[in-house]
Write a protein that holds these residues in place. Structure first.
Motif, PDB file in Angstrom:
ATOM      1  N   GLY A 144      10.346   0.674   3.298  1.00  0.00           N
ATOM      2  CA  GLY A 144      11.388   1.080   2.382  1.00  0.00           C
ATOM      3  C   GLY A 144      12.780   0.616   2.760  1.00  0.00           C
ATOM      4  O   GLY A 144      13.742   0.905   2.045  1.00  0.00           O
ATOM      5  N   HIS A 190       7.398   1.559  -4.587  1.00  0.00           N
ATOM      6  CA  HIS A 190       6.850   2.190  -3.387  1.00  0.00           C
ATOM      7  C   HIS A 190       7.904   3.029  -2.652  1.00  0.00           C
ATOM      8  O   HIS A 190       7.585   4.053  -2.060  1.00  0.00           O
ATOM      9  N   HIS A 193       7.979   6.740  -4.142  1.00  0.00           N
ATOM     10  CA  HIS A 193       6.896   7.685  -3.831  1.00  0.00           C
ATOM     11  C   HIS A 193       6.745   7.912  -2.328  1.00  0.00           C
ATOM     12  O   HIS A 193       6.118   8.885  -1.907  1.00  0.00           O
ATOM     13  N   GLN A 194       7.321   6.993  -1.518  1.00  0.00           N
ATOM     14  CA  GLN A 194       7.327   7.245  -0.079  1.00  0.00           C
ATOM     15  C   GLN A 194       8.341   8.330   0.287  1.00  0.00           C
ATOM     16  O   GLN A 194       8.181   9.032   1.276  1.00  0.00           O
ATOM     17  N   LYS A 195       9.388   8.452  -0.510  1.00  0.00           N
ATOM     18  CA  LYS A 195      10.394   9.491  -0.283  1.00  0.00           C
ATOM     19  C   LYS A 195       9.978  10.827  -0.895  1.00  0.00           C
ATOM     20  O   LYS A 195      10.124  11.878  -0.278  1.00  0.00           O
ATOM     21  N   PRO A 197       6.578  12.176  -2.635  1.00  0.00           N
ATOM     22  CA  PRO A 197       5.192  11.895  -3.043  1.00  0.00           C
ATOM     23  C   PRO A 197       4.900  12.396  -4.456  1.00  0.00           C
ATOM     24  O   PRO A 197       5.381  13.461  -4.868  1.00  0.00           O
ATOM     25  N   ASP A 242      -1.696   4.307  -4.727  1.00  0.00           N
ATOM     26  CA  ASP A 242      -0.314   3.893  -4.469  1.00  0.00           C
ATOM     27  C   ASP A 242       0.007   2.574  -5.158  1.00  0.00           C
ATOM     28  O   ASP A 242       1.076   2.417  -5.766  1.00  0.00           O
TER      29      ASP A 242
END
Length: 317
Positions: A144, A190, A193-195, A197, A242
């Protein structure tokens, strides 16, 4: 063995001289013996400072740094003119679109990866199935904080149809999306959704139909109708939830209304229901968690892509 013993005696004798010299002389620690080479700023550097660093706190790197690139491929740096083109068009299509929809540069500044590294050529892969016919890596993201954009030198190429030149890459929205912006928006997806979910409800839409590494051999081509019938917008969507999430986001934003409708028309009832459910989920996710209207974002991106002929990306003026 005699050669080794003679070398060892000379080696340790040399060490004793070094250590005795060090013990007698003071070491000046006020400066480093490793000095950074200072490269004078050129026109592109100054433009990037004004248009990337100051408004977005983003560094776009186009000078070659081999430790910043993958060692799995034979790669080359981008040409200076193509670095200008990439810097201009990335801001025009991506950053300016988000700025328009969110109202300021704060959204990109807060969420877009802080480093963008440019590479001149693609990374050629050797996969099974239809991908063994010559697929290549166009980019990647790292945690990220960094996006790698490859094949930047393609921006200087001419497009051909039946061996007849048609147009330049820089003026073709289809080619720009295929090679660059689908990847950019995908990797940016990405980051979100990494930060924060997304709910596991998204995973359940396709459930056990995700293929993992088998996605490269499960379909006969990248446009195999079975892809859409299973509820995926691209073959790579079938790799995992993902990747499916990022591909829905990227494909929708980079497609015109007619282009996305064509995907739905190929999907059949079951596939279309799955794609519609995923798209509704992704729209709600961005609206509720990031206050981002991806319908408005798509309109902004498509408006700029339709205006490519009227912008000169070859100059920084």
């Amino acid at each position: 063995m005699k050669i080794f013993r003679r070398f060892a005696i000379m080696f340790f004798a040399g060490l004793s001289l070094i250590f005795s010299a060090c013990s007698e002389d003071d070491v000046d620690t006020s400066y480093s013996v490793i000095k950074d080479s200072q490269t004078p700023m050129n026109e592109l550097d100054r433009w990037l400072l004004d248009n990337y660093v100051e408004p977005y706190n983003i560094e776009l790197r186009y000078r070659w740094e081999d430790n910043e690139t993958s060692m799995d491929y034979i790669l080359v740096p981008p040409k200076y003119q193509n670095a200008i083109r990439m810097a201009r068009i990335l801001k025009y299509i991506c950053f300016d679109s988000f700025d328009e929809v969110t109202g300021s540069s704060a959204f990109i500044r807060a969420h877009f990866p802080k480093h963008v590294d440019l590479v001149g050529n693609p990374g050629w892969n050797s996969n099974g199935g239809w991908m063994s016919e010559g697929s290549y890596t166009l980019g990647s993201s790292e945690g990220g904080y960094k996006i790698n954009l490859w094949y930047v030198n393609h921006l200087g190429d001419v497009l051909y149809e039946n061996y007849v030149p048609t147009d330049s890459v820089i003026r073709s929205r289809e080619e720009l999306n295929k090679v660059y912006f689908h990847t950019i928006i995908h990797e940016f997806g990405h980051v979100f959704h990494q930060k924060v979910p997304y709910s596991t409800e998204f995973n359940q839409i396709s459930g056990t139909e995700y293929l993992g590494g088998m996605w490269t051999t499960a379909f006969v081509s990248e446009t195999d109708p079975q892809i859409y019938a299973l509820g995926f917008v691209t073959a790579y969507s079938s790799y995992s939830a993902d990747e499916d999430f990022a591909e829905i986001f990227s494909t929708y934003v980079c497609s015109t209304e007619d282009e996305f409708q064509a995907i739905l028309d190929k999907a059949g009832t079951k596939g279309r229901n799955a794609i519609d459910a995923k798209l509704s989920f992704v729209k709600a996710y961005f609206s509720e968690n990031w206050n981002l209207d991806i319908d408005a974002l798509r309109n902004a991106v498509q408006e700029r892509e339709a205006n490519l002929d009227n912008v000169n990306f070859d100059t920084l003026k």
